[in-house]
Design an enzyme around this catalytic site. Structure first.
Site, PDB file in Angstrom:
ATOM      1  N   HIS A 107     -12.800  -0.768  24.414  1.00 51.49           N
ATOM      2  CA  HIS A 107     -12.634  -1.386  25.734  1.00 51.49           C
ATOM      3  C   HIS A 107     -12.070  -0.398  26.759  1.00 51.49           C
ATOM      4  O   HIS A 107     -11.563  -0.802  27.798  1.00 51.49           O
ATOM      5  CB  HIS A 107     -11.742  -2.632  25.630  1.00 51.49           C
ATOM      6  CG  HIS A 107     -12.412  -3.765  24.898  1.00 51.49           C
ATOM      7  ND1 HIS A 107     -11.728  -4.849  24.389  1.00 51.49           N
ATOM      8  CD2 HIS A 107     -13.724  -3.972  24.578  1.00 51.49           C
ATOM      9  CE1 HIS A 107     -12.591  -5.673  23.797  1.00 51.49           C
ATOM     10  NE2 HIS A 107     -13.804  -5.157  23.895  1.00 51.49           N
ATOM     11  N   GLY A 175      -3.928  -7.897  14.504  1.00 50.87           N
ATOM     12  CA  GLY A 175      -3.419  -8.326  15.808  1.00 50.87           C
ATOM     13  C   GLY A 175      -4.473  -8.591  16.858  1.00 50.87           C
ATOM     14  O   GLY A 175      -4.270  -8.243  18.020  1.00 50.87           O
ATOM     15  N   THR A 176      -5.560  -9.206  16.439  1.00 52.22           N
ATOM     16  CA  THR A 176      -6.566  -9.602  17.436  1.00 52.22           C
ATOM     17  C   THR A 176      -6.892 -11.082  17.283  1.00 52.22           C
ATOM     18  O   THR A 176      -7.015 -11.568  16.156  1.00 52.22           O
ATOM     19  CB  THR A 176      -7.846  -8.740  17.352  1.00 52.22           C
ATOM     20  OG1 THR A 176      -8.811  -9.258  18.272  1.00 52.22           O
ATOM     21  CG2 THR A 176      -8.442  -8.660  15.965  1.00 52.22           C
ATOM     22  N   SER A 177      -7.050 -11.761  18.424  1.00 52.00           N
ATOM     23  CA  SER A 177      -7.286 -13.213  18.389  1.00 52.00           C
ATOM     24  C   SER A 177      -8.720 -13.542  18.007  1.00 52.00           C
ATOM     25  O   SER A 177      -9.036 -14.712  17.767  1.00 52.00           O
ATOM     26  CB  SER A 177      -6.970 -13.820  19.761  1.00 52.00           C
ATOM     27  OG  SER A 177      -7.766 -13.196  20.751  1.00 52.00           O
ATOM     28  N   ASP A 202      -0.793 -15.296  13.466  1.00 53.39           N
ATOM     29  CA  ASP A 202      -1.376 -16.643  13.384  1.00 53.39           C
ATOM     30  C   ASP A 202      -2.796 -16.578  12.845  1.00 53.39           C
ATOM     31  O   ASP A 202      -3.417 -15.518  12.866  1.00 53.39           O
ATOM     32  CB  ASP A 202      -1.431 -17.281  14.780  1.00 53.39           C
ATOM     33  CG  ASP A 202      -0.054 -17.363  15.410  1.00 53.39           C
ATOM     34  OD1 ASP A 202       0.866 -17.858  14.738  1.00 53.39           O
ATOM     35  OD2 ASP A 202       0.087 -16.911  16.574  1.00 53.39           O
TER      36      ASP A 202
END
Ligand code: BJW
Length: 230
Positions: A107, A175-177, A202
């Site tokens: 990105h 750590g990526t949604s 999560d």
């Protein structure tokens, strides 16, 4: 053993860089989609420059440093050399500062600017605005933009990522949604024989695709997991 690692904003959270979606994806009341698109830049370049100028300044604050997860990945790369590729969605430079070398910043990079006309890329640590003069062409004013990938634009290095995913024996997502494509789909580009590990505070929509989901902070769980591979 070929290893592909994908990182997202969660790995830099403990270094003091806010994630995108944990705070509802809002920045000064603006939705991310309202500042991270080419349309937003056309509509309101001052707003978009302000968004990235703030983040560029924050990234260079002395308090922002790589954390143990960045360092563990750099050390792991050092030990595995050609077997290891790090793909990051993050535009910060914390992997590089920790010592990682083979990085695909899909990105883009916050400390780079790009000429809208020629595509030339420059290292950039200062603010950008509509009065910024092109370093190689004093007649060109206000034609530099952050070298980042906005919604609707093509991410960088996709061929290399595709190839690495298809060859990977181990895929680690940290750590990526897993809601932004095509990064969220990389797990699907791996072979059925590839071991897939997710490390995140999560669950994510992609968690069911992984063989193992490790719940916890990246700074703790990444060094622990990489040590377990030795
Ligand atoms: C921790 C932790 C700790 C916290 N330890 N964990 C409809 C359906 C499908 C796709 C689309 C669609 N409509 C449009 C699209 C495409 C679009 C897209 O995906 N949109 C979705 C929102 C729906 N994608 C694009 O437009 C992309 N281009 C594209 O698709 O081109 C066409 C194409 C087609 C086919 C193949 C290839 C290409 C471009 C996407 C560009 C994204 N750009 C941004 C901004 C970059 C510049 C900047 O930083 O400002 O990239 S958006 C933003 O999201 C940024 C991030 O890299 C990206 C992902 O976020 P990330 O890293 O996952 O962060 P968070 O905050 O979401 O999650 C953090 C996670 O960490 C959480 O899970 C926490 O729990 C966890 N965490 N602390 C461990 N301490």
């Amino acid at each position: 053993m070929k290893i592909l690692t994908l990182t997202g904003a969660g790995i830099s959270a403990e270094s003091g860089i806010p994630t995108f979606r944990d705070a509802n994806g809002l920045w000064e009341g603006h939705r991310l989609e309202d500042v991270a698109t080419p349309e937003a830049f056309q509509r309101d370049p001052d707003l978009v420059h302000h968004f990235y100028n703030e983040r560029r300044r924050q990234l260079q604050h002395p308090s922002i440093e790589p954390n143990p997860a960045h360092f563990a990945l750099a050390e792991f790369e050092h030990q595995h050399q050609d077997e290891f590729l790090l793909v990051t969605q993050n535009i910060d430079n914390l992997h590089r500062r920790a010592g990682s070398q083979r990085i695909v910043a899909m990105h883009g990079e916050l400390l780079k600017a790009r000429c809208i006309d020629s595509g030339a890329i420059f290292d950039w640590t200062d603010d950008l605005n509509r009065s910024t003069v092109h370093p190689g062409n004093p007649d060109s004013v206000g034609r530099l933009r952050p070298h980042v990938v906005w919604f609707g634009e093509m991410p960088l290095g996709l061929d290399e990522i595709h190839e690495a995913a298809a060859e990977a024996d181990l895929f680690i997502a940290i750590g990526t949604s897993a809601v932004v494509y095509p990064a969220a789909a990389i797990v699907e580009w791996t072979q059925a024989s590839c071991r897939r590990i997710e490390i995140n505070l999560d669950a994510t929509p992609r968690s069911p695709m992984f063989d193992q989901s490790i719940r916890g902070k990246a700074s703790v769980e990444v060094p622990k997991f990489l040590a377990s591979l030795r």
